[in-house]
Design a protein around this motif. Structure first.
Motif, mmCIF file in Angstrom:
data_model
loop_
_atom_site.group_PDB
_atom_site.id
_atom_site.type_symbol
_atom_site.label_atom_id
_atom_site.label_comp_id
_atom_site.label_asym_id
_atom_site.label_seq_id
_atom_site.Cartn_x
_atom_site.Cartn_y
_atom_site.Cartn_z
ATOM 1 N N PRO A 59 0.929 -1.334 0.286
ATOM 2 C CA PRO A 59 -0.340 0.005 -0.240
ATOM 3 C C PRO A 59 1.216 1.210 -0.092
ATOM 4 O O PRO A 59 2.207 1.335 0.131
ATOM 5 N N GLY A 60 0.467 2.546 -0.304
ATOM 6 C CA GLY A 60 1.041 3.222 -0.427
ATOM 7 C C GLY A 60 2.026 3.548 0.972
ATOM 8 O O GLY A 60 2.289 3.975 0.686
ATOM 9 N N TRP A 61 1.369 4.070 1.813
ATOM 10 C CA TRP A 61 1.994 4.046 2.776
ATOM 11 C C TRP A 61 2.767 3.178 3.606
ATOM 12 O O TRP A 61 3.854 3.308 3.827
ATOM 13 N N GLY A 62 3.037 2.110 3.126
ATOM 14 C CA GLY A 62 3.873 1.170 2.994
ATOM 15 C C GLY A 62 5.735 1.292 2.348
ATOM 16 O O GLY A 62 6.397 0.692 3.382
ATOM 17 N N TYR A 63 5.296 2.111 1.003
ATOM 18 C CA TYR A 63 5.977 1.875 0.475
ATOM 19 C C TYR A 63 6.975 3.771 0.888
ATOM 20 O O TYR A 63 7.718 3.689 0.954
ATOM 21 N N TRP A 64 5.858 4.270 1.913
ATOM 22 C CA TRP A 64 6.136 5.621 2.554
ATOM 23 C C TRP A 64 6.996 5.677 3.733
ATOM 24 O O TRP A 64 8.319 5.736 3.346
ATOM 25 N N LEU A 65 6.534 4.416 3.763
ATOM 26 C CA LEU A 65 7.190 3.596 5.248
ATOM 27 C C LEU A 65 8.505 3.262 5.457
ATOM 28 O O LEU A 65 9.850 3.525 5.812
ATOM 29 N N LEU A 66 8.728 2.800 3.891
ATOM 30 C CA LEU A 66 10.255 1.609 3.215
ATOM 31 C C LEU A 66 11.218 2.924 2.993
ATOM 32 O O LEU A 66 12.586 2.886 2.552
ATOM 33 N N GLY A 124 11.000 6.396 4.423
ATOM 34 C CA GLY A 124 11.608 6.623 5.069
ATOM 35 C C GLY A 124 13.068 5.999 5.813
ATOM 36 O O GLY A 124 13.871 6.445 6.380
ATOM 37 N N VAL A 125 12.813 4.697 5.954
ATOM 38 C CA VAL A 125 13.621 3.558 6.675
ATOM 39 C C VAL A 125 15.118 4.192 6.059
ATOM 40 O O VAL A 125 15.792 4.045 6.405
ATOM 41 N N THR A 126 14.541 4.089 4.292
ATOM 42 C CA THR A 126 16.562 3.636 3.355
ATOM 43 C C THR A 126 16.574 5.150 3.265
ATOM 44 O O THR A 126 17.838 5.327 3.452
ATOM 45 N N MET A 127 15.960 5.958 3.675
ATOM 46 C CA MET A 127 16.883 7.443 4.501
ATOM 47 C C MET A 127 17.281 7.892 5.164
ATOM 48 O O MET A 127 18.406 8.148 5.419
ATOM 49 N N LEU A 128 16.682 7.741 6.344
ATOM 50 C CA LEU A 128 17.379 6.898 7.619
ATOM 51 C C LEU A 128 18.730 6.554 7.991
ATOM 52 O O LEU A 128 19.645 6.459 8.418
ATOM 53 N N PHE A 129 18.774 5.055 6.831
ATOM 54 C CA PHE A 129 18.934 4.395 6.628
ATOM 55 C C PHE A 129 20.593 5.080 6.105
ATOM 56 O O PHE A 129 21.643 5.223 6.422
ATOM 57 N N GLY A 130 20.245 5.394 4.674
ATOM 58 C CA GLY A 130 21.457 6.050 4.255
ATOM 59 C C GLY A 130 22.034 6.777 5.386
ATOM 60 O O GLY A 130 22.705 7.665 4.796
ATOM 61 N N PHE A 131 21.239 8.131 5.505
ATOM 62 C CA PHE A 131 22.242 8.834 6.417
ATOM 63 C C PHE A 131 23.558 8.321 7.224
ATOM 64 O O PHE A 131 24.384 8.548 7.231
ATOM 65 N N TRP A 132 22.782 7.375 7.885
ATOM 66 C CA TRP A 132 23.883 6.796 8.911
ATOM 67 C C TRP A 132 24.589 5.911 7.567
ATOM 68 O O TRP A 132 26.229 5.916 7.923
ATOM 69 N N LEU A 133 24.645 5.087 7.179
ATOM 70 C CA LEU A 133 25.772 4.288 5.904
ATOM 71 C C LEU A 133 26.095 5.059 5.321
ATOM 72 O O LEU A 133 27.842 5.062 5.154
ATOM 73 N N CYS A 134 25.679 6.206 4.660
ATOM 74 C CA CYS A 134 26.913 7.009 3.678
ATOM 75 C C CYS A 134 27.565 7.997 4.814
ATOM 76 O O CYS A 134 29.038 8.091 4.613
ATOM 77 N N GLY A 135 27.116 7.849 5.901
ATOM 78 C CA GLY A 135 28.516 9.096 6.999
ATOM 79 C C GLY A 135 29.662 8.010 7.204
ATOM 80 O O GLY A 135 30.598 8.581 7.240
ATOM 81 N N LYS A 136 29.094 6.373 7.449
ATOM 82 C CA LYS A 136 29.876 6.185 8.070
ATOM 83 C C LYS A 136 30.549 4.955 6.816
ATOM 84 O O LYS A 136 31.805 5.229 7.046
ATOM 85 N N VAL A 137 30.268 4.697 5.129
ATOM 86 C CA VAL A 137 31.178 4.755 4.271
ATOM 87 C C VAL A 137 32.434 6.404 4.439
ATOM 88 O O VAL A 137 33.365 5.292 3.738
ATOM 89 N N ALA A 138 31.504 7.202 4.108
ATOM 90 C CA ALA A 138 32.210 8.184 3.902
ATOM 91 C C ALA A 138 33.770 8.249 4.251
ATOM 92 O O ALA A 138 34.430 8.378 4.486
ATOM 93 N N ASP A 139 33.232 8.187 5.919
ATOM 94 C CA ASP A 139 34.174 8.142 7.018
ATOM 95 C C ASP A 139 35.646 6.932 7.139
ATOM 96 O O ASP A 139 36.901 6.981 7.061
ATOM 97 N N ASP A 140 35.012 5.610 6.748
ATOM 98 C CA ASP A 140 35.622 4.686 6.136
ATOM 99 C C ASP A 140 36.495 4.615 5.480
ATOM 100 O O ASP A 140 37.827 4.498 5.597
#
Length: 173
Positions: A57-64, A66-82
């Motif tokens: 459903p649209g809200w499920g895609y929206w939730l994904l 949100g999760v991928t964006m928040l995860f991406g803030f951490w992931l991209c920052g971690k890998v750039a730092d590494d």
């Protein structure tokens, strides 16, 4: 991250991409290691996920999103730092999320995926204001992600306009 003319033409590919699961993920399952246009390849890697997510459903895609964006803030920052590189051109998780944003609530079908891909790449490469300002002035994982999130939002708005125009044309035909 996208192709930036001010960066060196090809940043070296760190061997950790093939050993470290976080690096492998940030590099789009290896797509970011390709020698030309890693942002374009990263955008293409995102496409197979979209038909699966469109079954939600649209809200499920929206939730994904949100999760991928928040995860991406951490992931991209971690890998750039590494890697000790502010925004390595091979980090393409941000392009993947931008593509996923672009195609939220867009009709199913390969034609829409193709149009969405082209529209997102246009905004991601052209970087109209305020995307260009964010790209230059916001740093860390948030900075790596935010310009592509905004390019995805701009592309999403364009896609919503196209789907509205298409539906309006169908109804009037």
């Amino acid at each position: 991250m996208t192709e930036h003319p001010e960066q060196t033409p090809a940043q070296p590919i760190p061997p950790s991409v093939w050993r470290n699961p976080w690096h492998f993920l940030a590099f789009g399952f290896g797509a970011g290691t390709l020698p030309k246009a890693p942002g374009t390849w990263g955008s293409l890697v995102a496409i197979p996920f979209i038909p699966l997510w469109q079954m939600l459903p649209g809200w499920g895609y929206w939730l994904l999103l949100g999760v991928t964006m928040l995860f991406g803030f951490w992931l991209c920052g971690k890998v750039a730092d590494d890697l000790r590189v502010h925004d390595h051109e091979g980090i393409v998780w941000d392009e993947m999320v931008g593509m996923w944003i672009t195609l939220w609530l867009v009709p199913k079908g390969w034609l829409w995926l193709l149009v969405g891909f082209l529209v997102f790449r246009l905004f991601d490469i052209a970087k109209p204001w305020p995307i260009s300002w964010i790209d230059r002035n916001v740093h860390g994982g948030v900075g790596i992600m935010l310009d592509d999130i905004l390019a995805g939002v701009f592309a999403w708005l364009a896609m919503q306009g196209l789907t509205w125009a298409w539906a309006h044309w169908l109804l009037s035909a």
